[in-house]
Design a protein around this motif. Structure first.
Motif, PDB file in Angstrom:
ATOM      1  N   HIS A   1       6.575  48.467  56.433  1.00 21.47           N
ATOM      2  CA  HIS A   1       4.802  47.640  56.763  1.00 21.47           C
ATOM      3  C   HIS A   1       4.334  47.085  55.570  1.00 21.47           C
TER       4      HIS A   1
ATOM      5  N   PHE B   1       4.055  55.058  64.310  1.00 20.98           N
ATOM      6  CA  PHE B   1       4.440  53.602  64.776  1.00 20.98           C
ATOM      7  C   PHE B   1       4.541  52.810  65.127  1.00 20.98           C
TER       8      PHE B   1
ATOM      9  N   LYS C   1       2.095  47.065  65.285  1.00 16.33           N
ATOM     10  CA  LYS C   1       2.250  46.953  62.959  1.00 16.33           C
ATOM     11  C   LYS C   1       1.674  48.267  62.755  1.00 16.33           C
TER      12      LYS C   1
ATOM     13  N   TYR D   1      -0.714  51.150  51.627  1.00 13.16           N
ATOM     14  CA  TYR D   1       0.397  50.343  52.539  1.00 13.16           C
ATOM     15  C   TYR D   1       0.823  51.672  52.896  1.00 13.16           C
TER      16      TYR D   1
END
Length: 509
Positions: free
Chosen positions: A413, A440, A445, A471
């Motif tokens: 990711h 996820f 994404k 992130y």
């Protein structure tokens, strides 16, 4: 040395015929009654010449269902449990896969057998236990039995939701029960509280030790697990001292303040597995029951049951992970990289299992079996199988195995490799969070966090920004009253994905 699981029952019934073996709120069966009913069912199947065949057991969860399992084994067959909790399509797929010619039903499922389109021979449980025991037929069947003969086909779901039937056998189950009992210290005084459905391998932790030691097992009503106080009251009322539960069942008690109202009075052995136990919730249990013994168990259905154990005899720091410990005796754990080579100390590799605990594979599915039951890459000289779990782990400095993640929970990711479990561990530590799960969504994404708790989403997001790198911060956060669970008590990530996508569709309109 046992070669047939029924020897457990046969040795115990002569010693403790009148002791309660299995009970629920409606029915209680002694070892003598369990033996009598099992042998009558075995005789009824023997009269149908059903030996070596799969027999579907379609009954309401009860002590009677357990005697049907043993009856199937007495007949030299192997049981395939299905349950009215299952979706109809899943039951149909199981019948198609096994092509079973025999089915046992009870008065609760009698009207439903026809709906499944079953074309074989149906046997009424109530009628079978009114019959006679054919000792000669059962003896002849036993003489032809081997310890590699299957005793069950238990269906799990793959990532696609298509059920796969795992074939367990006598020697694998006996080795498992002997090792598990030795580590957890089961005995004649053990009183189990069963949580899981009878169509899952988890119930073997209670069923077979009950036979081995002359212990007792209470089947806890499913509705109790919706009301934590009632659940603990049930444990106390029946003096249950040993539980082997999924983590979600334990956290439901501790996370909702149950211990402030009532505590389990008799529990001295608590085994848990299936998911990572949030440290905050584990410490609540350990503090509440400081004299109880806690065990973290790890293992897949494909390896008969649990393969590793860790005696959790202390409190843990916030950022610690409870190890899954060491393999049971006669079991080996290999940590392999993608090239099939052992990883170095401290490095992460796929957990692969080696030993007699491995089941025969998937019923009527050689392709799937060949994918995950492979030749041991460390032994090129003769056939030697290992099972690839799809889990990632590493050895810590104490030589204990630590679960890291599912291979499919490790994502890429924003250019970074992330373990979704790391995000969950941080969220679990926040005040006001009772339980959580991260998924996820590969289509867009997105990392999506689901949680149950009193903290609002804005506060939660702010706290996560202080704890996590950018992130790793979830792209979407959904607060629910309860997290969806699979029948065996694990987080139902497929259902969560559906919830997220359906909410997105509603928002887009």
């Amino acid at each position: 040395m046992q070669t047939n699981v029924l020897e457990y029952l046969e040795q115990t019934v002569t010693r403790l015929p009148d002791k309660m073996a299995f009970a629920d709120e409606e029915q209680s069966l002694t070892f003598a009654e369990v033996s009598d009913r099992s042998r009558k069912i075995g005789s009824a199947l023997a009269a149908l010449h059903a030996a070596k065949e799969p027999v579907v057991v379609y009954m309401k969860k009860s002590p009677a269902t357990i005697t049907a399992f043993f009856g199937v084994i007495y007949a030299g067959c192997y049981y395939v449990p299905i349950d009215e909790e299952m979706p109809k399509r899943r039951m149909e797929l199981i019948l198609e896969n096994t092509n079973a010619a025999y089915l046992i039903y009870d008065e609760d499922t009698a009207d439903k057998v026809g709906e499944l389109g079953f074309k074989g021979t149906s046997l009424s449980y109530e009628e079978a236990i009114k019959g006679q025991i054919d000792d000669e037929a059962l003896a002849n069947i036993r003489r032809g039995c081997l310890d590699v003969d299957p005793i069950y086909v238990l269906f799990t779901s793959g990532s696609t939701g298509v059920p796969k039937g795992v074939v367990g056998y006598h020697r694998g189950v006996i080795d498992y029960i002997e090792s598990l009992s030795e580590v957890l210290g089961f005995g004649e005084e053990t009183v189990f509280g069963n949580q899981t459905p009878l169509y899952l391998d988890a119930c073997m932790k209670e069923i077979y030790p009950t036979l081995k030691f002359g212990a007792s097992t209470w089947l806890i009503p499913k509705q109790c697990f919706m009301f934590p106080v009632k659940l603990v009251e049930f444990l106390n009322e029946h003096q249950i001292n040993t539980i082997c539960w999924v983590v979600s069942a334990l956290t439901m008690i501790s996370a909702f303040g149950t211990f402030e109202t009532i505590k389990p009075e008799h529990l001295h052995t608590i085994a848990f597995g299936s998911e990572v136990f949030p440290i905050k919730q584990f410490n609540l249990w350990k503090t509440t029951l400081p004299n109880a013994r806690f065990f973290n168990l790890y293992g897949p259905t494909e390896a008969t049951g649990m393969s590793c154990y860790y005696y959790a005899d202390r409190l843990f720091e916030e950022k610690e992970v409870i190890p899954i410990g060491r393999p049971f005796r006669n079991t080996e754990i290999l940590l392999l990289n993608e090239e099939g080579k052992p990883v170095a100390q401290g490095e992460t590799g796929e957990i692969c299992i080696h030993g007699t605990c491995l089941t025969h594979g998937y019923y009527n599915n050689p392709e799937k079996t060949a994918e995950v039951f492979t030749q041991n890459p460390l032994n090129p000289y003769f056939p030697d199988r290992i099972y690839h779990t799809g889990d990632l782990g590493k050895w810590n400095e104490e030589g204990e195995l630590v679960f890291v993640s599912r291979k499919d929970y490790q994502i890429k990711h924003m250019g970074h490799r992330i373990e979704l479990g790391e995000i969950e561990a941080d969220v679990d530590l926040l005040d006001g969070v009772k339980t959580c799960c991260c998924i996820f969504i590969p289509e867009n994404k997105k990392i999506v966090l689901f949680y149950v708790g009193d903290v609002d989403k804005r506060t939660l997001t702010k706290e996560l920004k202080d704890r996590l790198p950018r992130y790793m911060i979830p792209n979407a956060i959904l607060q629910l009253e309860s997290l969806p669970l699979t029948p065996n008590g694990k987080m139902d990530r497929l259902k969560m994905k559906e919830l997220y996508l359906s909410q997105k569709r509603r928002t887009a309109k």
